[in-house]
Design a protein around this motif. Structure first.
Motif, PDB file in Angstrom:
ATOM      1  N   THR A 176     -18.830  12.381  43.242  1.00 17.74           N
ATOM      2  CA  THR A 176     -17.922  11.393  42.684  1.00 17.74           C
ATOM      3  C   THR A 176     -19.276  10.357  42.238  1.00 17.74           C
ATOM      4  O   THR A 176     -19.693   9.440  42.990  1.00 17.74           O
ATOM      5  N   THR A 177     -19.741  10.468  40.852  1.00 16.24           N
ATOM      6  CA  THR A 177     -20.679   9.751  40.663  1.00 16.24           C
ATOM      7  C   THR A 177     -20.104   8.280  40.021  1.00 16.24           C
ATOM      8  O   THR A 177     -19.317   7.942  39.900  1.00 16.24           O
ATOM      9  N   GLY A 178     -21.424   7.231  40.092  1.00 14.35           N
ATOM     10  CA  GLY A 178     -21.016   5.836  39.978  1.00 14.35           C
ATOM     11  C   GLY A 178     -20.845   5.656  38.570  1.00 14.35           C
ATOM     12  O   GLY A 178     -20.438   4.484  38.207  1.00 14.35           O
ATOM     13  N   GLY A 179     -21.492   6.371  37.576  1.00 15.33           N
ATOM     14  CA  GLY A 179     -21.431   6.107  36.089  1.00 15.33           C
ATOM     15  C   GLY A 179     -22.625   6.824  35.480  1.00 15.33           C
ATOM     16  O   GLY A 179     -23.232   8.022  36.001  1.00 15.33           O
ATOM     17  N   GLN A 180     -22.864   6.315  34.509  1.00 17.62           N
ATOM     18  CA  GLN A 180     -24.048   6.925  33.761  1.00 17.62           C
ATOM     19  C   GLN A 180     -24.933   5.931  33.149  1.00 17.62           C
ATOM     20  O   GLN A 180     -24.527   4.511  33.085  1.00 17.62           O
ATOM     21  N   VAL A 181     -25.982   6.150  32.765  1.00 15.36           N
ATOM     22  CA  VAL A 181     -27.023   5.151  32.214  1.00 15.36           C
ATOM     23  C   VAL A 181     -27.629   6.016  31.085  1.00 15.36           C
ATOM     24  O   VAL A 181     -28.161   6.959  30.958  1.00 15.36           O
ATOM     25  N   THR A 182     -27.781   5.112  30.023  1.00 15.31           N
ATOM     26  CA  THR A 182     -28.624   5.515  28.595  1.00 15.31           C
ATOM     27  C   THR A 182     -29.518   4.647  28.153  1.00 15.31           C
ATOM     28  O   THR A 182     -29.502   3.345  28.134  1.00 15.31           O
ATOM     29  N   GLY A 183     -30.642   5.161  27.869  1.00 14.28           N
ATOM     30  CA  GLY A 183     -31.892   4.135  27.383  1.00 14.28           C
ATOM     31  C   GLY A 183     -31.861   4.427  25.913  1.00 14.28           C
ATOM     32  O   GLY A 183     -31.918   5.555  25.109  1.00 14.28           O
ATOM     33  N   LEU A 184     -32.081   3.261  25.328  1.00 14.13           N
ATOM     34  CA  LEU A 184     -32.320   3.127  23.580  1.00 14.13           C
ATOM     35  C   LEU A 184     -33.625   2.711  23.501  1.00 14.13           C
ATOM     36  O   LEU A 184     -34.202   1.680  23.579  1.00 14.13           O
TER      37      LEU A 184
END
Length: 761
Positions: free
Chosen positions: A190-198
């Protein structure tokens, strides 16, 4: 113009060595300034260095697990996207230290926001429990490649495979979790979320890009946004001292380099006085003479500057060691092209200005070459010199000393130009010694304790102290508490600390006043004294919650924490106002040479999970890059000093040609004549060393203590080099100057009489 060019060409053919020296001197100085700029950019802007090398993302957007961050590639101005990567929050423990972390799932190092490994290796699918720690988190956990980390409350462990630098915001205990790269299979299901770099086309449009991204994904889908400006501000805040020190050295090197060039050009003009007189005798006007020297030296300077810029651009990054790394990184930083152009142009303009002054003096030379030869050769002997000869001291030594200081103004100018780089080298050595003191004697800069221990409520104060004192490496246990206090009339807070007791006082490092020994006595940091605009000896009243606390400041302590805005007293004094006050921490003094890691691990094991152990942060840890940079700047200053020394030697040898006949007439051998020039050079170097050391030591103490006051730590932290090191430095400078002067002096002493007559005619 044709006559001017023809004379310049003839002069160049006749004095190839002098022309080559001017070109190489200019190239050396410009190269030195460019290398200093590279070192400055490399050391004072580590975040920009990491951001450039890692192709850092300008924006990191955290979203929930249900969001679709892939759509962010459609935002205007986005050139590339890193991720999205699954994330999960966790707590890691190593050697008794715990830290909140963000686990980020990835297999290969990303192209955007790529972690830069500083130790160990990257993740391997063959080692599913391997992780890579961000460097600030690794320091907080005392973790190195090969260490095993535990997840409290579970039986799971993770193995550190590597440590990496990142341009993202750093780990901050209690405020920001540390960054850990792991394989996606190592994350909880159960992951806590996602992160994306721009990564953006225009970094200044970050706010607009974030607004578009939030609008595209929806406000509820975005949980956190971090921009590159925030990370840069946090990272650069720790480099203020580094930037100020290097800025001072850069300015000093620029002044020293300019004076060296001015001295070289002035010496060359004085060596051409006979030629200038001949030019005027055959009809050259003063304006033409000025143009000749100006065009010549500007051309030499331009050639040397272009040569230095070309060598720095083409070969600078290939220099072995940190200097080559600095140039390579500097070439990728913003502003590199402007600096590569501005430094040579500024050097050429400065040389043109100094040449114009020297050429103007050349234009005033009378067209009668014989007048100069009529002057007394070498000047009259002083009474001290005649007395020394009467004592039967070696004539070569006496005449050399006399020759070094015959022309007072010129001698003083030479000594001043040579003393400036030596002065800056003494300041650099003082900075190095002060940094060594931070590491070798931390108790003298307010860091008497090596470890900080916090215990839970299940242990009593006597029980905790007994537990900690049982370790043989612990020499003293000081209970303490730190609370926020509000001083009257202030909107900010200060730190009020209670450390030790009246029976076992805490060993504060004092720079002024005395230690607190009685009730309600305290010591304060420089930052607090400046904040309240008070001095040692006053009583201050502050509020701790709804309770007033009145303390008498009897001393100023060196406080490296909280910008010096700290007031410290004993636990007994605080308990008089609050009898129920319990220690919230314990400061441990360790034996000399004790390993903090082993002691912390042993204490954690004996505490059975009831205590947390942390290392006391040493502010010198953030100054470690300054060591290599100071060494590089010392090399740059030494090169500038060498150029000035060669100029002084050339002028001494040339002026000695007029005295050669007189020296031979009184019976001096070529070896003795050589000794005269070598002694004159050695005396000049000795005077410069004495002046540089005498002025450099107090200047270094003033600068370092001024920085200590401005940072809140307080004055009293400066330390100069040892007397042995200063003596060795002076001896090396004098012997080096004498050795450099030996060969040209020997050649001049063996000149034929016919050549000597032509030189003085």
């Amino acid at each position: 113009m044709r006559a001017t060019l023809r004379w310049a060409h003839a002069d160049l053919r006749t004095h190839r060595g002098e022309a080559l020296f001017i070109v190489l001197a200019t190239a050396g100085i410009v190269a030195s300034l460019l290398l200093a700029a590279a070192l400055f950019g490399y050391a004072t802007n580590p975040w920009q260095r990491v951001f450039t090398q890692s192709q850092g993302a300008h924006v990191w957007i955290h979203t929930g697990p249900s969001a679709d961050p892939r759509r962010l590639a459609e935002v205007d101005g986005v050139t590339s996207v890193a991720g999205p990567y699954p994330t999960a929050g966790a707590t890691l423990e190593s050697r008794g230290t715990r830290a909140s972390v963000e686990l980020r799932g990835t297999v290969e190092p990303p192209a955007v926001g790529r972690p830069l490994l500083t130790a160990g290796r990257w993740l391997d699918v063959g080692a599913p429990d391997g992780v890579v720690l961000e460097s600030s988190l690794a320091r907080a956990l005392w973790a190195e490649p090969g260490d095993v980390l535990t997840l409290p409350g579970t039986s799971r462990t993770l193995t550190v495979r590597g440590v990496a630098d990142s341009a993202e915001p750093r780990y901050s205990p209690g405020e920001r979790p540390g960054l850990v790269w792991a394989l996606p299979s190592a994350l909880p299901r159960t992951t806590g979320g996602q992160v994306t770099g721009l990564r953006l086309t225009d970094p200044e449009d970050t706010d607009y890009a974030v607004q578009r991204a939030v609008t595209l994904l929806g406000t509820g889908a975005v949980t956190e946004v971090s921009a590159w400006q925030q990370a840069r501000a946090e990272a650069q805040g720790d480099n203020r001292l580094l930037g100020q020190v290097l800025g001072l050295f850069g300015l000093g090197a620029l002044v020293a380099a300019g004076l060296a060039v001015h001295g070289a050009i002035g010496t060359r003009v004085r060596g051409h006085l006979r030629d200038i007189s001949v030019l005027k005798a055959i009809g050259f006007t003063p304006g033409q003479v000025v143009r000749i020297f100006l065009l010549q030296h500007v051309a030499f300077a331009l050639l040397g500057a272009v040569l230095a810029a070309a060598l720095t651009e083409g070969l600078g990054s290939r220099i072995p060691g940190r200097l080559g790394d600095a140039v390579g990184v500097w070439q990728g930083l913003p502003g590199y092209t402007a600096a590569l152009f501005a430094v040579p142009v500024a050097a050429v303009l400065f040389i043109a200005a100094t040449t114009g002054l020297a050429a103007w003096r050349a234009g005033r030379v009378p067209p009668v070459p014989g007048l100069r030869a009529a002057a007394p050769l070498g000047g009259r002997l002083s009474g001290l010199a005649r007395g020394a000869l009467g004592l039967r001291l070696p004539s070569a030594l006496v005449l050399g000393w006399h020759k070094a200081f015959t022309r007072r103004l010129r001698s003083l100018a030479t000594v001043a130009r040579l003393a400036l780089p030596l002065l800056l080298i003494v300041v650099a050595m003082s900075a190095w010694t002060t940094m060594d003191r931070f590491h070798s004697d931390p108790e003298q800069i307010g860091l008497a304790a090596g470890l900080t221990v916090r215990a839970d409520d299940s242990l009593s104060e006597p029980g905790v102290r007994a537990l900690l004192a049982r370790n043989p490496q612990v020499t003293a246990v000081h209970p303490g508490v730190e609370v926020a206090a509000l001083a009257p009339g202030q909107t900010g807070t200060i730190a009020l600390r209670g450390l030790g007791t009246h029976e076992h006082p805490y060993p504060f490092s004092l720079a002024e006043g005395r230690l607190p020994s009685g009730p309600d006595e305290a010591v304060a940091g420089q930052g607090l004294l400046d904040l309240l605009d008070v001095r040692v000896g006053v009583w201050i009243r502050m509020m701790v919650g709804d309770r007033p606390q009145i303390l008498h400041i009897v001393g100023r302590s060196i406080e490296p924490e909280n910008s010096g805005r700290v007031i410290s007293t004993s636990m007994d004094s605080l308990r008089e106002n609050d009898p129920e006050l319990r220690p919230s921490l314990y400061l441990l003094q360790l034996r000399q040479g004790a390993d903090q890691h082993r002691v912390a691990a042993a204490l954690t094991a004996s505490g059975h999970g009831h205590i947390d152990v942390h290392a006391v942060t040493n502010p010198a840890d953030g100054l470690s890059p300054l060591r290599a940079v100071v060494a590089g700047l010392i090399a740059v200053l030494a090169l500038i000093g060498l150029i000035e020394l060669l100029t002084a030697i050339g002028g001494t040898v040339r002026e000695g040609e007029r005295d050669l006949l007189a020296l031979k007439a009184i019976g001096l051998t070529p070896r003795q004549i050589t000794a005269v020039t070598v002694t004159a050079t050695g005396c000049t170097a000795l005077a410069a060393v004495v002046v540089g050391t005498a002025l450099g030591l107090p200047l270094a103490h003033w600068l370092i203590d001024a920085q200590g006051r401005s940072s809140g730590i307080g004055a009293g932290i400066a330390r100069g080099p040892s007397p042995v090191l200063l003596v060795l430095f002076g001896v090396a400078a004098v012997l080096g100057a004498a050795a450099l002067a030996a060969l040209p002096a020997a050649r001049a002493a063996r000149r034929r009489l016919a050549d000597t007559l032509s030189a003085v005619s």
